[in-house]
Design a protein around this motif. Structure first.
Motif, PDB file in Angstrom:
ATOM      1  N   VAL A 184       0.759  -1.154  -0.095  1.00  0.00           N
ATOM      2  CA  VAL A 184       0.036  -0.052  -0.098  1.00  0.00           C
ATOM      3  C   VAL A 184       0.946   1.164   0.137  1.00  0.00           C
ATOM      4  N   ALA A 185       2.010   1.260   0.871  1.00  0.00           N
ATOM      5  CA  ALA A 185       2.661   2.231   0.925  1.00  0.00           C
ATOM      6  C   ALA A 185       3.369   2.783  -0.461  1.00  0.00           C
ATOM      7  N   LEU A 186       3.879   1.621  -1.108  1.00  0.00           N
ATOM      8  CA  LEU A 186       4.434   1.838  -2.480  1.00  0.00           C
ATOM      9  C   LEU A 186       3.639   2.467  -3.477  1.00  0.00           C
ATOM     10  N   LEU A 187       2.544   1.840  -3.469  1.00  0.00           N
ATOM     11  CA  LEU A 187       1.252   2.367  -4.320  1.00  0.00           C
ATOM     12  C   LEU A 187       1.190   3.795  -3.981  1.00  0.00           C
ATOM     13  N   ARG A 188       1.137   4.226  -2.806  1.00  0.00           N
ATOM     14  CA  ARG A 188       0.858   5.526  -2.611  1.00  0.00           C
ATOM     15  C   ARG A 188       1.881   6.326  -3.023  1.00  0.00           C
TER      16      ARG A 188
ATOM     17  N   THR B  60       0.410  -7.745  -7.089  1.00  0.00           N
ATOM     18  CA  THR B  60      -0.515  -8.239  -5.886  1.00  0.00           C
ATOM     19  C   THR B  60      -0.515  -9.883  -5.816  1.00  0.00           C
ATOM     20  N   GLY B  61      -0.766 -10.240  -6.856  1.00  0.00           N
ATOM     21  CA  GLY B  61      -0.549 -11.762  -7.084  1.00  0.00           C
ATOM     22  C   GLY B  61       0.770 -12.316  -6.431  1.00  0.00           C
ATOM     23  N   ALA B  62       1.631 -11.789  -6.846  1.00  0.00           N
ATOM     24  CA  ALA B  62       3.012 -12.355  -6.531  1.00  0.00           C
ATOM     25  C   ALA B  62       3.115 -11.930  -5.061  1.00  0.00           C
ATOM     26  N   MET B  63       2.685 -10.965  -4.409  1.00  0.00           N
ATOM     27  CA  MET B  63       2.756 -10.862  -3.285  1.00  0.00           C
ATOM     28  C   MET B  63       2.032 -11.914  -2.049  1.00  0.00           C
ATOM     29  N   PHE B  64       0.744 -12.263  -2.732  1.00  0.00           N
ATOM     30  CA  PHE B  64       0.158 -13.290  -2.240  1.00  0.00           C
ATOM     31  C   PHE B  64       0.525 -14.709  -2.174  1.00  0.00           C
ATOM     32  N   THR B  65       1.187 -14.792  -3.336  1.00  0.00           N
ATOM     33  CA  THR B  65       1.970 -16.211  -3.497  1.00  0.00           C
ATOM     34  C   THR B  65       3.253 -16.188  -2.562  1.00  0.00           C
ATOM     35  N   PHE B  66       3.965 -14.961  -2.357  1.00  0.00           N
ATOM     36  CA  PHE B  66       5.226 -14.804  -1.696  1.00  0.00           C
ATOM     37  C   PHE B  66       4.319 -15.253  -0.056  1.00  0.00           C
TER      38      PHE B  66
ATOM     39  N   ILE C  82      -8.793  -6.078  -5.313  1.00  0.00           N
ATOM     40  CA  ILE C  82      -9.461  -5.317  -6.091  1.00  0.00           C
ATOM     41  C   ILE C  82      -9.219  -3.829  -5.840  1.00  0.00           C
ATOM     42  N   ALA C  83      -9.316  -3.552  -4.591  1.00  0.00           N
ATOM     43  CA  ALA C  83      -8.802  -2.256  -4.198  1.00  0.00           C
ATOM     44  C   ALA C  83      -7.666  -1.685  -4.865  1.00  0.00           C
ATOM     45  N   VAL C  84      -6.461  -2.548  -4.605  1.00  0.00           N
ATOM     46  CA  VAL C  84      -5.050  -2.358  -4.872  1.00  0.00           C
ATOM     47  C   VAL C  84      -5.114  -2.223  -6.410  1.00  0.00           C
ATOM     48  N   ALA C  85      -5.575  -3.261  -7.004  1.00  0.00           N
ATOM     49  CA  ALA C  85      -5.390  -3.216  -8.428  1.00  0.00           C
ATOM     50  C   ALA C  85      -6.082  -2.122  -8.958  1.00  0.00           C
ATOM     51  N   PHE C  86      -7.230  -1.627  -8.536  1.00  0.00           N
ATOM     52  CA  PHE C  86      -7.937  -0.385  -8.949  1.00  0.00           C
ATOM     53  C   PHE C  86      -6.921   0.767  -8.922  1.00  0.00           C
ATOM     54  N   ALA C  87      -6.436   0.731  -7.686  1.00  0.00           N
ATOM     55  CA  ALA C  87      -5.426   2.169  -7.545  1.00  0.00           C
ATOM     56  C   ALA C  87      -4.463   1.987  -8.654  1.00  0.00           C
ATOM     57  N   ARG C  88      -3.698   0.796  -8.666  1.00  0.00           N
ATOM     58  CA  ARG C  88      -2.539   0.775  -9.513  1.00  0.00           C
ATOM     59  C   ARG C  88      -3.000   0.899 -10.950  1.00  0.00           C
ATOM     60  N   VAL C  89      -4.176   0.566 -11.566  1.00  0.00           N
ATOM     61  CA  VAL C  89      -4.642   0.808 -13.083  1.00  0.00           C
ATOM     62  C   VAL C  89      -4.863   2.239 -12.997  1.00  0.00           C
TER      63      VAL C  89
END
Ligand code: HEM
Ligand SMILES: Nc1ncnc2c1ncn2[C@@H]1O[C@H](COP(=O)(O)OP(=O)(O)OP(=O)(O)O)[C@@H](O)[C@H]1O
Ligand SMILES: Nc1ncnc2c1ncn2[C@@H]1O[C@H](COP(=O)(O)OP(=O)(O)OP(=O)(O)O)[C@@H](O)[C@H]1O
Ligand SMILES: [Mg+2]
Ligand SMILES: [Mg+2]
Lengths: 58, 244, 217, 240, 240, 217
Positions: A35-39, B99-105, B216-223
């Motif tokens: 989240v921090a990186l994203l921001r 995010t996918g990589a993060m969850f896999t990790f 979903i939230a993170v992916a939207f923010a990134r997109v």
């Protein structure tokens, strides 16, 4: 507190505290980092775009 | 159907839409995660075999599911992108990968921490573990490819092709690893989905839904960020920048 | 004489990275004509030629060959077109003759070895026939690429600065080749920064870069 | 002086025969190139031999241990040997512009990638098959296991070439191509590696090799059908 | 418009300080190049991890067997990881002409090769040290063995970079340089491999690691002193 | 005015493979002079220039700088000499400015960033300052190589076809640069196949290839 007699019991996790809390802590940290990186990236992107726009307007 | 899909497939529209949806998903994820954690630590009973160590399951399993599921979604968006040449689909794929990589990790990490008390080893070359590791490699490979290509168009397409090849290969890899592992006598303990306590199951499901909303939230923010960077010469982005 | 327009571009737009090099570029080219693409360094000549070959796809607009978009008529178009870019497209470990033989093979043509050797000699490579291209000089390598163009026997030539590295005789030779090709009804799209003397040839000119003046980026 | 003689009319020709000719020309071209770089053929074998020979040095000389790891080591070495040469599958042609020329040929690009992968197998795969028995003997494998080792390599190395072509096309012209290629492709190689080494192991442990070999065969057919298309698409994307 | 202002007089300067500056510039240049290829640093680590992870897939999952081969496997993988990246040590600079420019610098060529090898180690060697412990744990090595593994890699990977520079210089501009390089350099790597893996083995089997580590250290010093000269000479020969 | 001869070649012989390109070639060059190496494609111009830089060694004869053989005076010679070959010698992943900075660092010079940026702008690269060289056009890359030459501030320039790929403005610019350099007492050895207009400059000419007429091989 249905499962736990005391907080220290809770933190000990029946002797598995290191493993359980290690898992949760790292998960929490990783999510926090994401989240921090994203921001940060988001802010950087906006700044960069503004800077480039200024250049172009010059 | 009268919904104008093309309208929502336009980055400009989607940018606004995603911006409005993100807070909802984020709050839902937070609330569900809190509820899930409450169930995990205060409602779910101690496992009679594993003691308290099993409480790792509430993040381990949702994370493992999300790791695999997000890859499938990426493959879907990649295929859509290649077939219909919609820019937004590629951007979605890009936004999902970290995010996918993060969850896999996370699933690897929690699994390792779980394995030490249960099997006495941080790591065994079990089929599930090995194929999860390879899934992480696939994620990393795709992200490395994107990072290496700085032309966005080329990066989109190259990444999409690799994602799809990977998606065809993941089941093959999974079964090959399984096959490989069972021919040797491997680790004697395996993660098993034995009949589960209902509270436990509920906690896991709540956590899984939370992970879903979070993704979903993170992916939207990134997109949204990707859209801004890609469309920076358009008027609406300029207007957006004035406001930001 | 009213020849049909074989090659045409419609409303081409080319974007490289974040820059739009040109928009709304269009032209039509008839058999027997030469189109000279003009513009300073970095204005987008190479980018335009690559769009015309089909190696790159335009951000908007399309290229047509015999009236059909080249996306759809790819096979036929590539059979009738030959391209020489900034890179020579010859293999360094083969001799010039072997290079020609391979190109012919890939294009599905039979190569008349004697004729090919003669073409090479005609281009001033008589003494290099048995040397690997690796040891040839800069200009000699360019000549091998031109020889490959000649043996391809294509109707349309797309040439990106074919004169780079050629000495004065080489330039005169290329001019003669262009005249011959056009006289036989062939077509040429080319760029060059050097002066060309092509008397008796109808030269059509197009300028890239003016389409995207410095201010707009 | 030079006479210009352009066959301006398009020739109609039997499409499939011209496609075949194109495919063969691509293969012959690469074989010729490999022949021109004298010693390359030998070098590929030596790399393979050396990687395998490094293991006894790193692991220690016990014959029992060595025999058990032999199939895995040989297969991993084969994978790496093929990867090392794959980096250059399209890169050289890209740099000197001849890849563009080949893509401008009237034939479809899928034949090009298929031909390149086939040539790669002929040049770098076949030598492995020839050297493998020697290595098997070095590691004291029984004869039937050596036979299965060669068979599994014969089925498996084309998979490496085919999948590797996808990676080579995707990473074309990128910095760090070699390492990146490995990163992309190694995960995809896993099934071939497992089935291949598994088949040899099956013979040694007596559980039989058929199952593994037929899975390997199926994987081969699958990649033969699918990957040339993917690499052709990747090639076009990379050249844009 | 452009003003020409050439400092036509040669400046006399403290020779050793200018040499040091040159060396540092060479290193910084390569680090910068690596930084420009975003993710390369990570990629190198993952390559290493992947090669190591392939072995269990080939050899089978028994923990006891895996622990025994672990030092050898990690060391062989480190060798390969460094080899793969070495192919490009001089090749890129040669192709675009900047190697010639660097050789035309007033400083001696030996500083150039030393700098390139040092940069290679910083970029590709250091990551290996960081990842190695994780791999040790995957193969269930005891903690003290993991420590010695890292130590042996810290002493050994610079040797790989230094020796590899010789090979890269020798094979510069030759076709198939990558594979040929391997052929030339792998035999030279053998001592490093044996001492390195031997040290870890020594800890596991209880015979101690000191002897191996000090031999490795001596080998390192030797190659640090000698190889830059050899690669400088090789570079000049290759460019003639 | 009798300036000292700084660069001189004595009885040079160059052999490539089995061919002797030239023998007995010699000249002397004074400060403020330009030596134009002439000859058709493949006559040995590049080979001669590489002998002069010290990158290659002659089969016989020697090159001297300030009276000393360059083998022995290597360091000093390379400090005062700059070379632009057929290859540009720039790194594709760096921006033009970064390329200049690196070259300066390697030569042990401090680079004045503002001046370097101005040099690049002066060479028509103002809009490319923040692009990696990889995406630049053929001519733009050549211009970056020339900018590196300028910032090197060397006394002797050795230029192998510096005009390849440059448009007309580029050629005019290079001519001006040459004039300025020579007027300031610099020296140039160069080749080109294009006509040069260098009024007011003393041009010395040497022809390679005549030394080895076609018949002798
Ligand atoms: C690094 C180590 C581990 C990895 C990569 C891993 C991976 C996975 C994956 C991918 C799943 C989802 C599979 C599915 O739903 O079909 C899963 C589920 C599960 N894992 Fe793990 N795991 C690891 C370690 C462990 C350990 C040590 C245990 C317990 C002793 C464990 C217990 C479970 C359980 C109970 C499930 C749920 C099974 C189900 O819902 O069917 N895992 N794990
Ligand atoms: N990613 C990018 N971002 C910005 N500009 C780019 C990018 N890629 C290419 N360009 C620009 O696009 C132009 C490409 O020009 P092109 O190669 O077509 O030029 P040209 O007319 O052939 O020039 P030359 O005469 O030098 O060969 C260059 O000006 C280059 O700077
Ligand atoms: N191994 C070899 N065997 C025979 N001839 C060779 C060999 N290597 C090089 N040559 C010849 O040497 C010459 C090298 O010429 P060089 O590159 O110096 O030419 P140049 O005058 O610079 O030409 P250009 O104007 O084309 O750049 C070429 O004619 C080439 O054919
Ligand atoms: Mg151009
Ligand atoms: Mg030359």
């Amino acid at each position: 507190m249905m499962e736990w007699a005391s907080w220290s019991d809770f933190w000990a996790m029946g002797g598995y505290g290191l493993y359980v809390w290690g898992s949760y802590a790292v998960t929490f940290l990783v999510i926090l980092a994401e989240v921090a990186l994203l921001r940060q990236h988001g802010r950087q992107a906006v700044l960069k775009l503004k800077r480039m726009k200024q250049w172009e307007e010059q | 159907m009268s919904i104008n899909w093309y309208k929502y497939a336009s980055p400009a529209t989607f940018y606004g839409l995603a911006g409005r949806l993100i807070p909802g998903f984020a709050w839902a994820a937070a609330v569900l995660a809190a509820a899930g954690l409450y169930i995990a630590f205060f409602l779910a009973p101690t496992d009679f075999q594993q003691g308290e160590a099993y409480r790792v399951i509430f993040i381990h399993v949702p994370a493992a599911w999300m790791g695999m599921f997000i890859y499938l979604v990426m493959a879907f968006w990649s295929a859509v992108g290649l077939a219909f040449n919609t820019r937004l689909s590629f951007m979605m794929a890009r936004a999902l990968a970290p995010t996918g990589a993060m969850f896999t990790f996370v699933s690897l990490w929690t699994g390792a921490l779980w394995g030490k008390p249960m099997w006495g080893a941080w790591w065994v070359w079990d089929a599930r573990l090995t194929s999860t590791l390879i899934l992480l490699f696939l994620y990393v490979g795709i992200m490395a490819l994107w990072a290496a290509i700085d032309d966005p168009r080329r990066g989109d397409r190259a990444g999409a092709l690799l994602t799809i090849v990977g998606a065809i290969n993941v089941p093959i890899i999974y079964f090959s690893v399984k096959w490989w592992n069972t021919l040797h006598q491997g680790a004697s303990v395996k993660p098993s989905g034995t009949s589960m306590d209902e509270v436990m199951l509920a906690g896991m499901l709540v956590m899984a839904v939370a992970a879903w909303f979070y993704s979903i939230a993170v992916a939207f923010a990134r997109v949204r960020r990707i859209i801004l960077e890609r469309e920076r010469h358009t008027d609406w982005v300029n207007a957006q920048l004035e406001r930001a | 004489m009213d020849l049909p327009t074989l090659l045409s571009a419609h409303d081409l737009e080319c974007a490289r990275g974040e820059r739009t090099l040109f928009t709304g570029l269009g032209f039509g080219l008839e058999a027997g004509r030469l189109l000279l693409v003009q513009g300073g360094n970095g204005q987008g000549k190479t980018s335009l030629l690559r769009l015309l070959t089909g190696l790159a796809t335009p951000a908007a607009g399309e290229v047509r060959w015999r009236g059909e978009p080249i996306r759809r008529a790819r096979e036929r178009y590539h059979r009738e077109m030959a391209y020489v870019g900034h890179a020579n497209g010859i293999k360094e470990e083969f001799t010039p003759l072997e290079n020609l033989r391979l190109e012919a093979g890939l294009a599905g043509r039979a190569l008349d070895e004697a004729a090919a050797a003669q073409t090479l000699s005609g281009l001033g490579l008589a003494r290099c026939l048995d040397l690997p291209a690796r040891v040839l000089s800069f200009g000699q390598r360019r000549r091998v690429a031109l020889a490959a163009l000649l043996t391809a026997g294509a109707l349309l030539w797309i040439l990106d600065e074919p004169l780079t590295g050629l000495d004065v005789h080489g330039v005169a030779l290329v001019e003669e080749l262009l005249r011959d090709h056009l006289a036989a009804g062939g077509m040429v799209v080319m760029t060059t920064h050097q002066p060309l003397t092509l008397d008796g040839v109808q030269v059509q000119k197009i300028r890239v870069g003016d389409w995207a003046p410095a201010a707009r980026r | 002086m030079l006479r210009f003689a352009a066959p301006l009319e398009t020739r109609e020709e039997d499409a499939s025969s011209s496609s075949l000719r194109f495919l063969l020309t691509v293969i012959r071209r690469d074989l010729l190139l490999a022949a021109r770089r004298r010693g390359d053929w030998l070098t590929a074998q030596f790399f393979f031999v050396m990687v395998v020979s490094l293991f006894p040095l790193g692991v220690g000389p016990e014959p029992e241990l060595l025999r058990r790891i032999a199939p895995g080591v040989v297969w991993v070495a084969a994978t790496l040997a093929s990867l090392l040469s794959l980096t250059r599958l399209f890169a050289d042609d890209h740099r000197d512009g001849s890849l563009e020329q080949m893509l401008l040929s009237p034939e479809p690009a899928v034949l090009l990638t298929l031909g390149k992968a086939a040539a790669h197998w002929l040049i770098y795969g076949i030598p492995l098959l020839i050297v493998a028995p020697v290595l098997g003997i070095q590691f004291a494998l029984p004869w039937d296991a050596v036979g299965v080792l060669v068979l599994s390599l014969a089925l498996g190395t084309p998979i490496l070439s085919l999948l590797g072509a996808v990676g080579a096309a995707l990473t074309l012209g990128l910095r760090g191509g070699g390492v990146l290629l490995t990163l992309l492709i190694l995960p995809l190689y896993v099934p071939a590696l497992i089935f291949g080494a598994g088949a040899v192991d099956g013979v040694i442990s007596g559980t039989g090799a058929e199952a593994h070999l037929s899975l390997l065969g199926a994987f081969f057919v699958l990649s033969l059908i699918l990957t040339p298309w993917v690499s052709a698409a990747a090639l076009k994307v990379s050249l844009e």
